[in-house]
Design an enzyme around this catalytic site. Structure first.
Site, mmCIF file in Angstrom:
data_model
loop_
_atom_site.group_PDB
_atom_site.id
_atom_site.type_symbol
_atom_site.label_atom_id
_atom_site.label_comp_id
_atom_site.label_asym_id
_atom_site.label_seq_id
_atom_site.Cartn_x
_atom_site.Cartn_y
_atom_site.Cartn_z
ATOM 1 N N LEU A 1 0.816 -1.215 0.000
ATOM 2 C CA LEU A 1 0.000 0.000 0.000
ATOM 3 C C LEU A 1 0.846 1.261 0.000
ATOM 4 O O LEU A 1 0.424 2.312 -0.470
ATOM 5 C CB LEU A 1 -0.915 0.021 1.232
ATOM 6 C CG LEU A 1 -1.945 -1.108 1.346
ATOM 7 C CD1 LEU A 1 -2.647 -1.037 2.702
ATOM 8 C CD2 LEU A 1 -2.967 -1.022 0.212
ATOM 9 N N GLY B 1 10.546 0.333 5.875
ATOM 10 C CA GLY B 1 9.859 -0.813 5.299
ATOM 11 C C GLY B 1 8.600 -0.425 4.564
ATOM 12 O O GLY B 1 8.363 0.751 4.275
ATOM 13 N N LYS C 1 2.231 -2.750 8.751
ATOM 14 C CA LYS C 1 3.515 -2.099 8.498
ATOM 15 C C LYS C 1 4.636 -3.066 8.879
ATOM 16 O O LYS C 1 4.700 -3.553 10.009
ATOM 17 C CB LYS C 1 3.659 -0.822 9.317
ATOM 18 C CG LYS C 1 5.000 -0.102 9.081
ATOM 19 C CD LYS C 1 5.254 0.998 10.104
ATOM 20 C CE LYS C 1 4.452 2.226 9.797
ATOM 21 N NZ LYS C 1 4.836 3.370 10.666
ATOM 22 N N ASP D 1 6.310 14.583 12.382
ATOM 23 C CA ASP D 1 6.488 14.148 10.992
ATOM 24 C C ASP D 1 5.159 14.240 10.241
ATOM 25 O O ASP D 1 4.819 13.357 9.461
ATOM 26 C CB ASP D 1 7.033 12.723 10.941
ATOM 27 C CG ASP D 1 7.611 12.372 9.563
ATOM 28 O OD1 ASP D 1 7.981 13.300 8.818
ATOM 29 O OD2 ASP D 1 7.689 11.175 9.237
#
Length: 433
Positions: free
Chosen positions: A137, A143, A159, A256
């Site tokens: 996705l 990763g 994830k 972030d």
């Protein structure tokens, strides 16, 4: 004060009741034709009643007096909600994750990490088709994120993080720890985690429309995002940030925030994700942490001096708002060795009403009320101010966006239908005043 007077009146009435009874008994005793023995018997029964009523009324009066004192104390010294309770209630909300997964019998849980369910690695491997490339996705620093089917009725996002170094391991631990304590409609929901040797896995709810970055800068180039839908995404994002900044204790700074970390569900509800770099106020010295973030979104004071506050998130939000408004990437290449940020490019034109309509994303150009366009541009300009003290709080940004979003999308704008007010292609020079 009305309650005080009422309680005082009740207390006086109760305490004076025995006197009335005694007076009435004396009047009865002075009446002619009453026998002496009957009078003595009546006096004894009246005295017993008076004593009993005196005891009861005194006890009741004491109780009412205690209640009155308690009320007066709390009216003068109201109890303040404990910030620690906010943290503990968030942690309790995290406990609801395990029962959620337990509804699906095929989901095999092998333990818990705090209050987060640990899912069997073999099941995650199978659910992602052995991490098939077609199930990817998105891709991050440590990763990829895969689509997985843990159950016939449960599609999730996984994830996969390669944690060969302590930086990746710390991000994994940080994200799991924070998301286990946070539950908000505009923050991604953590469903579980897993590990296999040096690889870590975090399981989230699936966001069917991917990231805002993909929607804006991918193959569709924002064609699915109308003006009102973009304002809704901005509003959702500000709500998520407000929760982190003002309702979490300690305060959470995302650090972030960017369009790739704003995910969209099937109804284009926006949720903040990727808390690996997030910090909590007080958990560490913010001025001594390793410089992290994404070029184009990092606030100037953090980039130059390492100063990090909630206003750093506000700056990044301003960049996202410019992306929604202009359809441009945060940083674009001008030449092989030259780049220009969206802030540097747009700032001179955002405050010029004669130029602003011409730099709006062509997909939404001429589809909004001009006043709303100027308002959003003004908010973006404030958010990306070089000095943090000139930037608004995210709560102020939130309140400025609510009137621009239709009621059915979560705002307060009431429109019978989405009206399109065409902006003039070349506004008069005096319209900028």
């Amino acid at each position: 004060m009305k309650l005080f007077h009422l309680l005082l009146l009740m207390l006086l009435l109760i305490l004076h009741k025995p006197i009335w009874i005694l007076a009435s008994s004396n009047i009865a005793a002075s009446s002619p034709g009453v026998a002496v023995e009957g009078e003595q018997h009546q006096m004894d029964s009246h005295m017993k009643m008076i004593i009993a009523l005196a005891i009861v009324s005194t006890s009741l009066g004491a109780v009412l007096l205690c209640v009155l004192c308690f009320w007066i104390y709390h009216s003068k010294f109201p109890s303040k909600p404990s910030k620690k309770n906010i943290q503990s209630s968030d942690a309790e909300k995290g406990l609801s994750l395990a029962p959620f997964l337990s509804k699906f019998r095929s989901v095999k849980m092998v333990g818990k990490k705090g209050c987060v369910p640990i899912i069997d690695y073999k099941q995650i491997e199978k659910a992602t088709g052995n991490f098939k490339e077609s199930n990817i996705l998105g891709e991050g620093g440590f990763g990829c994120v895969y689509k997985a089917s843990l159950d016939d009725n449960l599609d999730v996002a996984v994830k996969k993080m390669h944690c060969e170094n302590h930086f990746a391991e710390r991000e994994y631990e940080n994200e799991v720890n924070l998301l286990s304590k946070i539950q908000h409609p505009n923050v991604i929901a953590l469903l579980g985690c897993s590990s296999n040797e040096d690889t870590r896995f975090i399981v989230y709810e699936l966001m069917q429309n991917g990231s805002l970055e993909t929607q804006l800068h991918g193959p569709s180039h924002g064609s699915s995002l109308t003006w009102h839908m973009r304002m809704k995404i901005a509003l959702d994002t500000s709500r998520g940030l407000k929760y982190l900044h003002e309702h979490c204790y300690p305060q959470v700074i995302h650090r972030d925030l960017k369009s790739s970390n704003i995910l969209l569900d099937a109804n284009f509800n926006a949720k903040l994700s990727d808390f690996g770099l997030a910090i909590t106020d007080g958990s560490q010295n913010k001025n001594n942490i390793k410089l992290s973030g994404t070029l184009g979104y990092v606030a100037p004071e953090y980039l130059l001096d390492g100063k990090l506050t909630d206003k750093s998130d506000v700056y990044a939000f301003g960049v996202v708002l410019l992306e929604l408004l202009l359809g441009r990437k945060p940083v674009e290449k001008l030449a092989p060795a030259q780049c220009q940020s969206i802030v540097t490019w747009a700032m001179p034109q955002l405050t010029d009403r004669s130029k602003l309509p011409n730099i709006v994303d062509p997909v939404i150009r001429n589809t909004m009320d001009p006043k709303h366009l100027y308002q959003v541009a003004a908010v973006a300009v404030l958010c990306v101010q070089p000095e943090p003290c000139y930037r608004p709080l995210i709560a102020d940004v939130l309140h400025s966006l609510i009137p621009l979003v239709p009621v059915e999308l979560g705002g307060t704008l009431r429109v019978s239908q989405v009206t399109r007010q065409v902006l003039p292609a070349d506004p008069p020079e005096n319209s900028s005043q």
